[in-house]
Design an enzyme around this catalytic site. Structure first.
Site, short mmCIF file in Angstrom:
data_model
loop_
_atom_site.label_atom_id
_atom_site.label_comp_id
_atom_site.label_asym_id
_atom_site.label_seq_id
_atom_site.Cartn_x
_atom_site.Cartn_y
_atom_site.Cartn_z
N ASP A 183 -31.78 68.91 -87.14
CA ASP A 183 -30.48 68.58 -85.36
C ASP A 183 -31.82 69.95 -85.27
O ASP A 183 -30.61 70.45 -83.69
CB ASP A 183 -29.51 69.25 -85.93
CG ASP A 183 -28.50 67.31 -86.62
OD1 ASP A 183 -29.16 66.60 -85.32
OD2 ASP A 183 -28.20 67.69 -87.41
N HIS B 12 -28.44 71.98 -95.64
CA HIS B 12 -28.76 70.40 -95.88
C HIS B 12 -28.01 70.41 -97.62
O HIS B 12 -28.44 71.47 -98.18
CB HIS B 12 -30.22 70.23 -95.43
CG HIS B 12 -30.11 68.68 -95.36
ND1 HIS B 12 -29.77 67.87 -96.24
CD2 HIS B 12 -30.32 67.68 -93.88
CE1 HIS B 12 -30.56 66.67 -95.60
NE2 HIS B 12 -30.12 66.42 -94.55
C1 LIG Z 1 -24.99 70.21 -94.00
C2 LIG Z 1 -24.24 71.06 -94.65
C3 LIG Z 1 -23.01 70.31 -94.61
C4 LIG Z 1 -24.64 71.05 -96.03
O1 LIG Z 1 -23.89 72.11 -96.43
P1 LIG Z 1 -23.64 72.19 -98.37
O2 LIG Z 1 -24.71 70.70 -99.09
O3 LIG Z 1 -22.04 71.76 -98.91
O4 LIG Z 1 -24.10 73.02 -98.71
P2 LIG Z 1 -23.92 74.36 -99.67
O5 LIG Z 1 -22.54 74.23 -99.98
O6 LIG Z 1 -24.84 74.03 -100.61
O7 LIG Z 1 -23.89 75.27 -98.68
C5 LIG Z 1 -24.29 76.83 -99.70
C6 LIG Z 1 -23.49 78.27 -98.68
O8 LIG Z 1 -23.94 78.54 -97.24
C7 LIG Z 1 -23.41 78.57 -96.48
N1 LIG Z 1 -23.64 77.57 -95.49
C8 LIG Z 1 -24.81 75.84 -95.33
N2 LIG Z 1 -24.89 75.88 -93.81
C9 LIG Z 1 -24.30 77.35 -94.02
C10 LIG Z 1 -24.77 77.49 -92.35
N3 LIG Z 1 -25.29 76.27 -91.60
N4 LIG Z 1 -24.35 78.78 -92.17
C11 LIG Z 1 -23.72 79.76 -92.68
N5 LIG Z 1 -23.35 79.24 -94.23
C12 LIG Z 1 -23.70 78.31 -94.86
C13 LIG Z 1 -22.16 77.34 -96.95
O9 LIG Z 1 -21.03 77.69 -96.14
C14 LIG Z 1 -22.46 77.87 -98.73
O10 LIG Z 1 -21.70 79.34 -99.42
P3 LIG Z 1 -20.89 79.71 -99.78
O11 LIG Z 1 -21.70 79.23 -100.86
O12 LIG Z 1 -19.86 81.32 -99.67
O13 LIG Z 1 -18.73 77.79 -100.37
C15 LIG Z 1 -23.71 72.93 -94.40
O14 LIG Z 1 -25.09 73.78 -94.30
C16 LIG Z 1 -23.86 73.00 -92.71
O15 LIG Z 1 -23.23 72.84 -92.50
N6 LIG Z 1 -24.18 73.05 -92.00
C17 LIG Z 1 -24.46 72.80 -90.64
C18 LIG Z 1 -24.09 71.80 -90.57
C19 LIG Z 1 -25.26 70.76 -89.52
O16 LIG Z 1 -26.09 71.50 -89.31
N7 LIG Z 1 -25.49 69.48 -89.98
C20 LIG Z 1 -26.36 69.30 -89.70
C21 LIG Z 1 -27.61 68.14 -91.37
S1 LIG Z 1 -28.13 67.57 -91.53
#
Ligand SMILES: CC(C)(COP(=O)(O)OP(=O)(O)OC[C@H]1O[C@@H](n2cnc3c(N)ncnc32)[C@H](O)[C@@H]1OP(=O)(O)O)[C@@H](O)C(=O)NCCC(=O)NCCS
Length: 394
Positions: free
Chosen positions: A320, A263
């Site tokens: 989700d 998240h």
């Molecule tokens: C929600 C989301 C966009 C938040 O992402 P964010 O704020 O960019 O999270 P971060 O950048 O702090 O992520 C840190 C690391 O974890 C990874 N990561 C985050 N969510 C991940 C997931 N669901 N699966 C695998 N890796 C994940 C990122 O790729 C990042 O890797 P890096 O440091 O090697 O680049 C992301 O967690 C995601 O895409 N989740 C899956 C989609 C989802 O469930 N969306 C609904 C949100 S309510």
């Protein structure tokens, strides 16, 4: 940071763009409050109707106010026949989110107060949208399957009526209440992408319906509201608990994402995920089929373990993650999960759009107009010479 020291390409993370009185997400402690009240209390004591009133009006309704609001919602559930006509002309393959997005301007055309921008008229428009969106989502599912839409029942709660319009049969009381809780949990989440999209459009003085269309479009993306359908696709693909670990491990090692995990704001467990995990377990008992709950739990455990190994940090389920198996067990088709998110989030969107329009948390309304650094072709302050088409070599 750019060379000029400005923050860029960070998805506005941590950038405060406004004040709001509507909700607060404490990403460190894992708390979510709507208008000062913890969602953990709201799911115990409130209904979606009461929470919608709270979000719109900034206070819990008195008994008489709630009764009036519930009757207004019930009386606004029917949609114009034009909506059904449009759906009958649509290709059956149209995605339910696109159909929902396209139906909202039709509702606008029928709203007698469309151009009345008073606060009271906006509350009425919000009430109509909250009431009608479920009818649209349920009707499209039936029409695309060749059935007639089921007309809303004034006898049922908002949650129960949606399940009834979808399946044509009365939901049992426990499932209707579980769905009601799902609606409460998805109703509001501060300045998330879709809410911000809605507020941004409202800041141009566009009407409520136009702002909601933008919010629906933003919600449809797979890393926002679209994630719940993606979680279900993943569950179906993995299929068995004993395949979870290897599937997750391969996915993460290839740099892929496990949908429903992680998240942008929560750095601990999303409180909505905790509540949904409980509902998921209860439904597993209720349906007598624990497969989806156990599989979801196994994916969560494997993702957390593998993530720790790969990145040396924690990752938690978001709203989700468990809602996918919850909706599946309620008989809701996978591609309807995101529209179901929309029929709940409409209350939060509307509250935010009204807050934006009337500057309820700001000294005055302001048009959003961020800036960007131009990094394209540059020939100097006078710009590049214009080359007529016949003189262009490539
Ligand atoms: C929600 C989301 C966009 C938040 O992402 P964010 O704020 O960019 O999270 P971060 O950048 O702090 O992520 C840190 C690391 O974890 C990874 N990561 C985050 N969510 C991940 C997931 N669901 N699966 C695998 N890796 C994940 C990122 O790729 C990042 O890797 P890096 O440091 O090697 O680049 C992301 O967690 C995601 O895409 N989740 C899956 C989609 C989802 O469930 N969306 C609904 C949100 S309510």
């Amino acid at each position: 940071m750019s060379e000029t020291g400005e923050t860029k390409n960070i998805g506005l993370r941590g950038v405060k763009v406004a004040d709001t009185r509507i909700s607060d997400v404490d990403g460190e402690k894992g708390n979510l409050i709507y208008r000062g009240l913890n969602i953990c209390d709201l799911v115990v004591h409130s209904t979606f109707e009461e929470v919608s009133f709270l979000l719109l009006h900034d206070h819990l309704p008195k008994a008489e106010e709630l009764k009036r609001f519930q009757s207004e919602l019930i009386s606004e559930r029917e949609v114009p026949e034009t909506i059904y006509g449009f759906m009958r002309m649509m290709p059956k393959s149209a995605h339910p989110m696109d159909v929902l997005e396209a139906a909202v301007p039709i509702l606008a055309a029928y709203d007698p107060q469309l151009h009345d921008e008073s606060r009271n008229a906006n509350f009425k428009k919000a009430t109509r949208l909250i009431a009608k969106l479920p009818s649209i989502v349920a009707a499209w599912d039936r029409i695309r399957k060749g059935s007639e839409p089921v007309r809303p029942s004034p006898e049922l709660t908002h949650a129960g009526n949606f399940l009834y319009m979808l399946s044509g049969s009365l939901p049992d009381r426990a499932t209707a209440r579980d769905f009601d809780i799902c609606l409460i949990l998805h109703a509001e989440h501060s300045f998330n992408a879709s809410t911000f999209a809605g507020r941004e459009v409202a800041s141009t003085h566009a009407h409520l319906y136009a702002s909601i269309v933008a919010a629906i479009g933003a919600l449809s993306g797979e890393i926002h509201g679209g994630a719940n359908s993606e979680v279900m696709k993943m569950l179906l693909e993995i299929g068995e608990v004993n395949r979870a670990k290897s599937w997750v491990s391969e996915k993460l090692q290839k740099g892929g994402k496990v949908m429903g995990m992680g998240h942008a704001v929560y750095h601990t467990e999303d409180p909505r995920a905790s509540i949904l995990r409980g509902i998921c377990s209860r439904l597993a008992d209720h349906t007598g089929d624990r497969k989806w709950f156990e599989l979801t739990k196994a994916i969560e455990a494997s993702t957390r373990e593998e993530f720790r190994k790969l990145k040396g940090k924690e990752i938690y389920p978001n709203v989700d993650f468990y809602s996918a198996s919850v909706y599946h067990m309620m008989g809701i088709p996978t591609d309807l999960f995101t529209p179901v998110f929309a029929i709940s989030r409409i209350s939060g969107w509307a509250a935010h759009i009204i807050e934006e329009k009337f500057a309820e948390a700001q000294p005055k309304p302001e048009l959003y107009r961020p800036d960007a650094d131009y990094v394209g072709t540059y020939c100097g302050p006078e710009a590049c010479p214009y080359i007529p088409i016949e003189e262009r070599s490539k």
